[in-house]
Design a protein around this motif. Structure first.
Motif, PDB file in Angstrom:
ATOM      1  N   THR A 138       8.286 -59.666  68.094  1.00 38.40           N
ATOM      2  CA  THR A 138       9.384 -60.272  67.352  1.00 38.40           C
ATOM      3  C   THR A 138       9.403 -61.780  67.470  1.00 38.40           C
ATOM      4  O   THR A 138       9.542 -62.492  66.474  1.00 38.40           O
ATOM      5  N   GLN A 139       9.260 -62.316  68.675  1.00 39.72           N
ATOM      6  CA  GLN A 139       9.356 -63.758  68.863  1.00 39.72           C
ATOM      7  C   GLN A 139       8.254 -64.482  68.100  1.00 39.72           C
ATOM      8  O   GLN A 139       8.520 -65.458  67.394  1.00 39.72           O
ATOM      9  N   MET A 140       7.032 -64.013  68.204  1.00 40.28           N
ATOM     10  CA  MET A 140       5.925 -64.665  67.519  1.00 40.28           C
ATOM     11  C   MET A 140       6.052 -64.512  66.009  1.00 40.28           C
ATOM     12  O   MET A 140       5.755 -65.438  65.264  1.00 40.28           O
ATOM     13  N   PHE A 141       6.527 -63.362  65.552  1.00 39.76           N
ATOM     14  CA  PHE A 141       6.701 -63.143  64.125  1.00 39.76           C
ATOM     15  C   PHE A 141       7.691 -64.152  63.540  1.00 39.76           C
ATOM     16  O   PHE A 141       7.408 -64.805  62.533  1.00 39.76           O
ATOM     17  N   PHE A 142       8.846 -64.308  64.170  1.00 37.43           N
ATOM     18  CA  PHE A 142       9.833 -65.254  63.664  1.00 37.43           C
ATOM     19  C   PHE A 142       9.362 -66.694  63.833  1.00 37.43           C
ATOM     20  O   PHE A 142       9.700 -67.562  63.036  1.00 37.43           O
ATOM     21  N   GLU A 143       8.561 -66.977  64.831  1.00 34.66           N
ATOM     22  CA  GLU A 143       8.008 -68.321  65.006  1.00 34.66           C
ATOM     23  C   GLU A 143       7.044 -68.648  63.853  1.00 34.66           C
ATOM     24  O   GLU A 143       7.045 -69.768  63.342  1.00 34.66           O
ATOM     25  N   ILE A 144       6.249 -67.683  63.449  1.00 31.64           N
ATOM     26  CA  ILE A 144       5.331 -67.900  62.314  1.00 31.64           C
ATOM     27  C   ILE A 144       6.118 -68.131  61.027  1.00 31.64           C
ATOM     28  O   ILE A 144       5.795 -69.029  60.246  1.00 31.64           O
ATOM     29  N   ILE A 145       7.169 -67.345  60.826  1.00 31.06           N
ATOM     30  CA  ILE A 145       8.013 -67.515  59.639  1.00 31.06           C
ATOM     31  C   ILE A 145       8.681 -68.892  59.644  1.00 31.06           C
ATOM     32  O   ILE A 145       8.691 -69.612  58.641  1.00 31.06           O
ATOM     33  N   ARG A 146       9.213 -69.290  60.795  1.00 30.30           N
ATOM     34  CA  ARG A 146       9.881 -70.590  60.915  1.00 30.30           C
ATOM     35  C   ARG A 146       8.910 -71.735  60.652  1.00 30.30           C
ATOM     36  O   ARG A 146       9.214 -72.690  59.942  1.00 30.30           O
ATOM     37  N   THR A 147       7.702 -71.628  61.189  1.00 27.22           N
ATOM     38  CA  THR A 147       6.705 -72.656  60.977  1.00 27.22           C
ATOM     39  C   THR A 147       6.304 -72.739  59.506  1.00 27.22           C
ATOM     40  O   THR A 147       6.094 -73.838  58.970  1.00 27.22           O
ATOM     41  N   GLY A 148       6.199 -71.597  58.852  1.00 28.73           N
ATOM     42  CA  GLY A 148       5.874 -71.591  57.425  1.00 28.73           C
ATOM     43  C   GLY A 148       6.951 -72.251  56.589  1.00 28.73           C
ATOM     44  O   GLY A 148       6.653 -73.044  55.683  1.00 28.73           O
ATOM     45  N   PHE A 149       8.217 -71.966  56.890  1.00 27.83           N
ATOM     46  CA  PHE A 149       9.316 -72.635  56.160  1.00 27.83           C
ATOM     47  C   PHE A 149       9.317 -74.123  56.438  1.00 27.83           C
ATOM     48  O   PHE A 149       9.565 -74.929  55.528  1.00 27.83           O
ATOM     49  N   ALA A 150       9.046 -74.537  57.677  1.00 31.58           N
ATOM     50  CA  ALA A 150       9.033 -75.945  58.014  1.00 31.58           C
ATOM     51  C   ALA A 150       7.914 -76.666  57.258  1.00 31.58           C
ATOM     52  O   ALA A 150       8.073 -77.825  56.848  1.00 31.58           O
ATOM     53  N   ALA A 151       6.787 -76.000  57.067  1.00 34.34           N
ATOM     54  CA  ALA A 151       5.670 -76.601  56.337  1.00 34.34           C
ATOM     55  C   ALA A 151       5.999 -76.750  54.836  1.00 34.34           C
ATOM     56  O   ALA A 151       5.502 -77.678  54.191  1.00 34.34           O
ATOM     57  N   CYS A 152       6.817 -75.856  54.315  1.00 36.06           N
ATOM     58  CA  CYS A 152       7.149 -75.913  52.888  1.00 36.06           C
ATOM     59  C   CYS A 152       8.202 -76.963  52.576  1.00 36.06           C
ATOM     60  O   CYS A 152       8.204 -77.533  51.491  1.00 36.06           O
ATOM     61  N   PHE A 153       9.116 -77.217  53.504  1.00 32.68           N
ATOM     62  CA  PHE A 153      10.232 -78.116  53.200  1.00 32.68           C
ATOM     63  C   PHE A 153      10.155 -79.363  53.984  1.00 32.68           C
ATOM     64  O   PHE A 153      10.072 -79.770  54.894  1.00 32.68           O
TER      65      PHE A 153
END
Length: 64
Positions: free
Chosen positions: A49-64
């Motif tokens: 769970t922690q790594m999954f949400f970290e990947i999602i958060r990093t992807g959103f940060a890269a987009c915005f």
């Protein structure tokens, strides 16, 4: 004289694929959604769970 916008006898598609296009698009969309969902669940179970949400958060940060 100008032609009417809507003919009194609309053209009909009598081909063997008539009416199949919406169904094919619906099934293709459902299959793509299912594959994306399975991929997300696979990543979740593999990385946790922690790594999954970290990947999602990093992807959103890269987009915005």
């Amino acid at each position: 004289m100008a032609q009417p916008l809507h003919p009194t006898h609309p053209l009909q598609d009598n081909s063997s694929t008539a009416g199949r296009t919406p169904s094919v698009l619906l099934w293709t969309g459902a299959a793509v959604f299912g594959l994306l969902l399975l991929g997300a669940l696979g990543l979740w179970f593999h990385y946790g769970t922690q790594m999954f949400f970290e990947i999602i958060r990093t992807g959103f940060a890269a987009c915005f």
